[in-house]
Write a protein that holds these residues in place. Sequence first.
Motif, PDB file in Angstrom:
ATOM      1  N   VAL A 221       0.838  -1.203   0.000  1.00  0.00           N
ATOM      2  CA  VAL A 221       0.000   0.000   0.000  1.00  0.00           C
ATOM      3  C   VAL A 221       0.871   1.251   0.000  1.00  0.00           C
ATOM      4  N   ALA A 222       2.029   1.161   0.687  1.00  0.00           N
ATOM      5  CA  ALA A 222       2.945   2.309   0.755  1.00  0.00           C
ATOM      6  C   ALA A 222       3.760   2.482  -0.524  1.00  0.00           C
ATOM      7  N   GLY A 223       3.648   1.523  -1.454  1.00  0.00           N
ATOM      8  CA  GLY A 223       4.340   1.671  -2.731  1.00  0.00           C
ATOM      9  C   GLY A 223       5.511   0.743  -2.943  1.00  0.00           C
ATOM     10  N   ALA A 224       5.743  -0.218  -2.038  1.00  0.00           N
ATOM     11  CA  ALA A 224       6.857  -1.145  -2.203  1.00  0.00           C
ATOM     12  C   ALA A 224       6.590  -2.088  -3.380  1.00  0.00           C
ATOM     13  N   THR A 225       7.605  -2.295  -4.193  1.00  0.00           N
ATOM     14  CA  THR A 225       7.471  -3.183  -5.362  1.00  0.00           C
ATOM     15  C   THR A 225       8.220  -4.488  -5.169  1.00  0.00           C
ATOM     16  N   THR A 226       9.055  -4.573  -4.132  1.00  0.00           N
ATOM     17  CA  THR A 226       9.795  -5.799  -3.830  1.00  0.00           C
ATOM     18  C   THR A 226       9.624  -6.117  -2.349  1.00  0.00           C
ATOM     19  N   GLU A 227      10.029  -7.321  -1.964  1.00  0.00           N
ATOM     20  CA  GLU A 227       9.959  -7.715  -0.562  1.00  0.00           C
ATOM     21  C   GLU A 227      11.084  -7.019   0.200  1.00  0.00           C
ATOM     22  N   ILE A 228      10.733  -6.210   1.184  1.00  0.00           N
ATOM     23  CA  ILE A 228      11.728  -5.464   1.956  1.00  0.00           C
ATOM     24  C   ILE A 228      12.173  -6.267   3.179  1.00  0.00           C
ATOM     25  N   PHE A 229      11.255  -6.953   3.844  1.00  0.00           N
ATOM     26  CA  PHE A 229      11.579  -7.786   4.999  1.00  0.00           C
ATOM     27  C   PHE A 229      11.873  -9.207   4.522  1.00  0.00           C
ATOM     28  N   SER A 230      13.009  -9.732   4.924  1.00  0.00           N
ATOM     29  CA  SER A 230      13.329 -11.112   4.586  1.00  0.00           C
ATOM     30  C   SER A 230      12.384 -12.050   5.337  1.00  0.00           C
ATOM     31  N   PRO A 231      12.212 -13.312   4.875  1.00  0.00           N
ATOM     32  CA  PRO A 231      11.345 -14.249   5.606  1.00  0.00           C
ATOM     33  C   PRO A 231      11.750 -14.408   7.068  1.00  0.00           C
ATOM     34  N   ALA A 232      13.070 -14.467   7.320  1.00  0.00           N
ATOM     35  CA  ALA A 232      13.533 -14.585   8.703  1.00  0.00           C
ATOM     36  C   ALA A 232      13.186 -13.336   9.507  1.00  0.00           C
ATOM     37  N   ALA A 233      13.248 -12.166   8.868  1.00  0.00           N
ATOM     38  CA  ALA A 233      12.897 -10.922   9.557  1.00  0.00           C
ATOM     39  C   ALA A 233      11.422 -10.910   9.930  1.00  0.00           C
ATOM     40  N   LEU A 234      10.558 -11.391   9.030  1.00  0.00           N
ATOM     41  CA  LEU A 234       9.125 -11.450   9.341  1.00  0.00           C
ATOM     42  C   LEU A 234       8.838 -12.429  10.473  1.00  0.00           C
ATOM     43  N   ASP A 235       9.587 -13.526  10.515  1.00  0.00           N
ATOM     44  CA  ASP A 235       9.420 -14.460  11.632  1.00  0.00           C
ATOM     45  C   ASP A 235       9.795 -13.792  12.957  1.00  0.00           C
ATOM     46  N   GLU A 236      10.859 -12.980  12.930  1.00  0.00           N
ATOM     47  CA  GLU A 236      11.269 -12.273  14.143  1.00  0.00           C
ATOM     48  C   GLU A 236      10.240 -11.219  14.547  1.00  0.00           C
ATOM     49  N   VAL A 237       9.651 -10.547  13.557  1.00  0.00           N
ATOM     50  CA  VAL A 237       8.608  -9.568  13.861  1.00  0.00           C
ATOM     51  C   VAL A 237       7.466 -10.252  14.614  1.00  0.00           C
ATOM     52  N   TYR A 238       7.061 -11.418  14.151  1.00  0.00           N
ATOM     53  CA  TYR A 238       5.984 -12.141  14.822  1.00  0.00           C
ATOM     54  C   TYR A 238       6.420 -12.595  16.212  1.00  0.00           C
ATOM     55  N   ARG A 239       7.618 -13.149  16.328  1.00  0.00           N
ATOM     56  CA  ARG A 239       8.088 -13.661  17.621  1.00  0.00           C
ATOM     57  C   ARG A 239       8.186 -12.554  18.674  1.00  0.00           C
ATOM     58  N   LEU A 240       8.694 -11.392  18.260  1.00  0.00           N
ATOM     59  CA  LEU A 240       8.957 -10.324  19.219  1.00  0.00           C
ATOM     60  C   LEU A 240       7.734  -9.454  19.501  1.00  0.00           C
ATOM     61  N   SER A 241       6.741  -9.503  18.612  1.00  0.00           N
ATOM     62  CA  SER A 241       5.523  -8.703  18.823  1.00  0.00           C
ATOM     63  C   SER A 241       4.379  -9.530  19.368  1.00  0.00           C
ATOM     64  N   GLY A 242       4.476 -10.847  19.258  1.00  0.00           N
ATOM     65  CA  GLY A 242       3.370 -11.698  19.687  1.00  0.00           C
ATOM     66  C   GLY A 242       2.160 -11.581  18.787  1.00  0.00           C
ATOM     67  N   GLY A 243       2.338 -10.948  17.610  1.00  0.00           N
ATOM     68  CA  GLY A 243       1.235 -10.794  16.680  1.00  0.00           C
ATOM     69  C   GLY A 243       0.315  -9.628  16.994  1.00  0.00           C
ATOM     70  N   VAL A 244       0.673  -8.786  17.974  1.00  0.00           N
ATOM     71  CA  VAL A 244      -0.153  -7.613  18.319  1.00  0.00           C
ATOM     72  C   VAL A 244       0.097  -6.535  17.266  1.00  0.00           C
ATOM     73  N   PRO A 245      -0.932  -6.117  16.507  1.00  0.00           N
ATOM     74  CA  PRO A 245      -0.710  -5.190  15.384  1.00  0.00           C
ATOM     75  C   PRO A 245       0.000  -3.897  15.775  1.00  0.00           C
ATOM     76  N   ARG A 246      -0.344  -3.326  16.933  1.00  0.00           N
ATOM     77  CA  ARG A 246       0.294  -2.072  17.332  1.00  0.00           C
ATOM     78  C   ARG A 246       1.793  -2.256  17.509  1.00  0.00           C
ATOM     79  N   ILE A 247       2.205  -3.358  18.141  1.00  0.00           N
ATOM     80  CA  ILE A 247       3.629  -3.603  18.359  1.00  0.00           C
ATOM     81  C   ILE A 247       4.301  -3.969  17.038  1.00  0.00           C
ATOM     82  N   VAL A 248       3.591  -4.689  16.165  1.00  0.00           N
ATOM     83  CA  VAL A 248       4.127  -4.992  14.829  1.00  0.00           C
ATOM     84  C   VAL A 248       4.462  -3.691  14.101  1.00  0.00           C
ATOM     85  N   ASN A 249       3.543  -2.726  14.169  1.00  0.00           N
ATOM     86  CA  ASN A 249       3.764  -1.444  13.489  1.00  0.00           C
ATOM     87  C   ASN A 249       4.989  -0.729  14.024  1.00  0.00           C
TER      88      ASN A 249
END
Length: 389
Positions: free
Chosen positions: A41-69
């Motif tokens: 939505v922000a205009g990204a045309t490629t994947e900016i977060f690596s798969p491992a980075a997205l896994d860390e985002v989930y692990r460290l945020s617990g899936g809470v959208p506010r903390i993910v942001n």
Amino acid sequence: MREVLARVELRQLAQRITGRYHLDPLSRAETRAYVNHRLKVAGATTEIFSPAALDEVYRLSGGVPRIVNVICDRALLGAFTQETHRVSASLVRQAAGEVYGRSFSAPWLKALAGACVALAIAVLAAGAWHWSRENGAAEPSAQPVAAANAAPLAQAQIPEPSGEAGLGTGLAASEPALADMGELLRAHAGALNTDAAFARLLALWGARFDPEGGRPCDQARRQGLQCVYQQGSWGQLRTLDRPAILTLVDDEGQAHQVVISRLDDDHARLELADAPQVSVASISRYWYGDYLVLWRPPVAATQALSAGMQGEGVRWLRRNLHALQGLGPDANPEEAASDIYDEDLLRMVEDFQRRHRLKVDGIAGMQTQIVLDTLTNPAGTPRLSLPTG
């Protein structure tokens, strides 16, 4: 929120809410899809977060959208300052460390440490078994004596815990007990308002606050100080290195203003009776990033400085950036005296912002100016990293 609405005094408000929906934390797959959708939505045309980075985002945020942001925002800023187009898992951990105020290690490190411990135990067990077989075959009569002597020896090497001796007791006694932030909010609820917070913060600067003297920031301005409202993280507070008023929200939704006057990696000292020390993690439970700091502007008219501007503020900016580089006014008198925001000054500002993990835009805004002032004019300025008073 559901608990708040269930209170008797809010029943009329609850009755007027016709639709309710409780958003549960996102799953790992939903977190990945959510982050990628926001980026597209922000205009990204490629994947900016690596798969491992997205896994860390989930692990460290617990899936809470506010903390993910918040974590993703800090990770993107970190990638920008490092001039990289890909957010890695380590960058996400650094970002989460700034948000939570503590460091995080890769999840595989725990597994590796456990494997190393298991291997060490296995090696020791095998060695002990081999030694016992050899000594048991050669001296069978020595085993009872050795066993009899081993027990008192082990008891002598492991002292009983007491209130006067012991390594663990000594360390605990040398460190002040940590207060719980929730208990402090309840105990000092009547003293955590805006006026009380400004009175404490201004006192750290040697200034006065009058409850009848008008708006707090107007009083600060009349004494040569300026209020700067921000929303950020513990990492930003450490970078600014100034005492701050934090806005905390308790479990009942009530806002409180507390002043922190000291901050290290894991603890903060509050300006309250007995100056309690609280863990950063305990404060983070109630803090959503809103804070206010004071600073003493070097020139009367403070404003964000950018390319093409001219004036005394630009001259101050250039002079202090030169001072950080070890360049005195005699090194290049003509350039040092210039009050024009030219390309050379723009590059110096960007380098400074990059080194101090500020937004690299070449614009010397309030954050950039405060950090520069902290580094070049430490005398008489209260700082989080140094004792105040």
